[in-house]
Design a protein around this motif. Structure first.
Motif, short mmCIF file in Angstrom:
data_model
loop_
_atom_site.label_atom_id
_atom_site.label_comp_id
_atom_site.label_asym_id
_atom_site.label_seq_id
_atom_site.Cartn_x
_atom_site.Cartn_y
_atom_site.Cartn_z
N SER A 148 67.26 9.33 -2.99
CA SER A 148 66.95 8.21 -2.11
C SER A 148 65.63 7.57 -2.49
CB SER A 148 66.93 8.64 -0.64
OG SER A 148 65.89 9.56 -0.40
N GLN A 217 80.87 1.74 -12.13
CA GLN A 217 82.02 2.04 -11.26
C GLN A 217 82.79 3.29 -11.71
OE1 GLN A 217 83.03 0.21 -8.34
NE2 GLN A 217 80.93 -0.52 -8.60
N ASP A 219 84.03 7.36 -11.25
CA ASP A 219 84.30 8.48 -10.34
C ASP A 219 83.64 9.75 -10.84
OD1 ASP A 219 85.95 6.92 -8.64
OD2 ASP A 219 87.62 7.17 -10.04
N ALA A 245 80.99 11.49 -8.56
CA ALA A 245 80.50 10.62 -7.48
C ALA A 245 80.88 11.19 -6.11
CB ALA A 245 81.08 9.22 -7.65
N ASP A 247 81.14 9.65 -2.14
CA ASP A 247 81.12 8.50 -1.21
C ASP A 247 81.23 7.14 -1.91
OD1 ASP A 247 80.88 10.26 0.91
OD2 ASP A 247 78.70 10.12 0.97
N GLN A 248 80.53 6.95 -3.04
CA GLN A 248 80.57 5.66 -3.73
C GLN A 248 80.48 5.89 -5.23
OE1 GLN A 248 77.11 3.94 -1.84
NE2 GLN A 248 75.78 4.46 -3.55
N PRO A 249 81.05 4.98 -6.04
CA PRO A 249 81.02 5.16 -7.50
C PRO A 249 79.59 5.22 -8.03
CG PRO A 249 82.59 3.45 -6.87
CD PRO A 249 81.80 3.76 -5.64
N ILE A 250 79.43 5.88 -9.16
CA ILE A 250 78.14 5.96 -9.82
C ILE A 250 78.19 5.18 -11.14
CG2 ILE A 250 77.42 8.16 -8.83
CD1 ILE A 250 78.48 9.53 -11.39
N GLY A 283 72.02 4.88 -9.46
CA GLY A 283 72.45 4.34 -8.18
C GLY A 283 72.34 2.84 -8.10
N TYR A 312 72.09 7.37 -2.89
CA TYR A 312 73.40 7.75 -3.43
C TYR A 312 73.38 9.24 -3.69
CZ TYR A 312 71.36 8.08 -8.14
OH TYR A 312 70.61 8.44 -9.24
#
Length: 319
Positions: A148, A217, A219, A245, A247-250, A283, A312
Motif C-alpha cells: 500500500s 492485466q 492473473d 493476483a 482481487d484485481q489483476p497485476i 500495482g 494491491y
C-alpha cells in the motif's frame, strides 16, 4: 503443495524472524527492512531484500516531455529505502517486536498457524509519504503480500509503483496468464488474453535501452530458474515460483536488469552481463504516450497520481 504439518516453526532470532515448514525456510530481517531469504525446495530465491519500486527507465517519450525533470525525486526513492518500522503478528495477534533481548522469552519449539510481518517505509521525497508491505505466511508456505502507498499532496506523478524482487540467477523462462506481448496502460488494445511462455529474459531492442517488458492485466506469472549460486548444488532441476493476483489483476516485468541499470546505458553494449532476474510486481504503471513524435506528455488517464492511495496484493506459491 504437499504439507504434513499444520503449523509453522517460528524461529525468533536476535535481528531476524525465521519461518520454517515442509520444503521451505523464510527469513525476515529487521535490519535490511525486508525478507532476506526465501529458500524453497533447497533453492534460494532472493539475492536482495524485496523493496518498493517507484522508477522505470525513462522512455523516449519521457525524455521528450521532460518527465524525468518533473518526477526525478522518485529515482532517489527507488534507489534508497528508509524502513521506519517493523511489526509482527502471530495468529493475527500483534506482539512486541521480538528483537534481542525480547526474543529470549521464546523457546526453540515455537509454532504458529499464521505469521504476518509488516514493513513501513518513508519515501525519500519532498514531501515524504509512506509505503507499507505486509507478508502473511501460512503453514503451507503460501505467502500473501499486501502493498500500500499513501497518497500525498504536492508529490509529482509516479513512473510506476510496485515491489521489486531480485533473484540470484537468470530465469530460464517465465509463463503468465494475461495479455500477449509487451503492454502498457495505453498500449493494451492489441493484447490478446491467454497463457503465454517467454524463453529467457528478453530485453526489447530499442535503439536506446529504456523501460520495456511490462505485461498488463495478469492473473499470475511463474518464474522458472535452474542455476543457483550454491557451489554445493551441482545438479539442479528447473523449479518455478508463482506470483498470483488477489482481487484485481497485476502487472509485471521480468528482466535481467534493474531500472537504474537500463537508465545508465545509452547503447545495449553498455549493459552488464546477465547475472540476475529482476521481477517487479506492479500495482500501477505509467503509460508510454507517443502522441506527437515523443514530445507531449502521457494523457491524464494513463498517468499515476501520486496524491492518491494505491493498494494491491498478490500471493506467492510454489509447487
Amino acid at each position: 503443495m504437499a504439507q504434513i504439518n499444520k503449523q509453522l516453526t517460528v524461529i525468533y532470532g536476535d535481528v531476524t524472524l525465521g519461518l520454517k515448514g515442509n520444503d521451505f525456510h523464510y527469513i525476515f530481517s529487521y535490519q535490511t527492512g525486508g525478507p532476506e531469504s526465501f529458500r524453497i525446495q533447497g533453492k534460494e530465491w532472493l539475492y536482495r531484500s524485496p523493496k518498493p519500486t517507484f522508477w522505470r527507465a525513462t522512455t523516449d517519450n519521457d525524455q521528450g516531455s521532460q518527465f524525468p525533470l518533473k518526477s526525478g525525486m522518485w529515482l532517489a526513492a527507488d534507489q534508497f529505502s528508509d524502513c521506519q518500522s517493523v511489526e509482527v503478528a502471530i495468529n493475527d495477534k500483534p506482539i512486541v517486536l521480538p528483537i534481542a533481548p525480547e526474543n529470549n522469552r521464546y523457546t526453540n519449539h515455537e509454532v504458529a498457524e499464521k505469521v504476518a510481518i509488516s514493513y513501513t517505509y518513508n519515501t525519500l521525497t519532498v514531501p515524504q509519504t509512506q509505503v507499507t508491505v505486509t507478508y502473511t505466511v501460512e503453514a503451507t508456505g503460501k505467502m500473501n503480500v499486501a502493498v500500500s502507498y499513501q497518497g500525498k499532496a504536492e508529490l509529482p506523478s509516479l513512473p510506476i509503483f510496485g515491489l521489486r524482487f531480485i533473484m540470484p540467477t537468470p530465469a530460464t523462462r517465465f509463463c503468465y496468464q494475461g495479455l500477449s506481448g509487451e503492454t502498457y496502460p495505453d498500449r493494451m488494445a492489441g493484447g490478446i488474453p491467454g497463457q503465454y511462455e517467454v524463453q529467457g529474459l528478453p530485453v526489447t531492442p530499442y535503439l536506446v535501452p529504456q523501460d520495456c517488458g511490462v505485461h498488463m492485466q495478469n492473473d499470475w506469472v511463474t518464474v522458472y530458474r535452474q542455476s543457483v549460486l550454491d557451489n554445493r548444488m551441482q545438479q539442479v532441476s528447473e523449479t518455478g515460483l508463482t506470483f498470483s493476483a488477489v482481487d484485481q489483476p497485476i502487472a509485471f516485468s521480468c528482466l535481467p536488469y534493474t531500472a537504474e541499470e537500463l537508465e545508465n546505458a545509452t547503447h545495449h553494449s553498455e549493459l552488464p552481463a546477465e547475472h540476475r532476474t529482476v521481477l517487479s510486481i506492479l500495482g500501477a504503471v505509467r503509460g508510454v504516450g507517443g502522441i506527437d513524435s515523443w514530445g507531449s506528455d502521457v494523457e491524464d488517464d494513463y498517468q499515476i497520481d501520486a496524491t492518491k492511495d494505491i493498494a494491491y496484493q498478490f500471493d506467492i506459491l510454489f509447487d
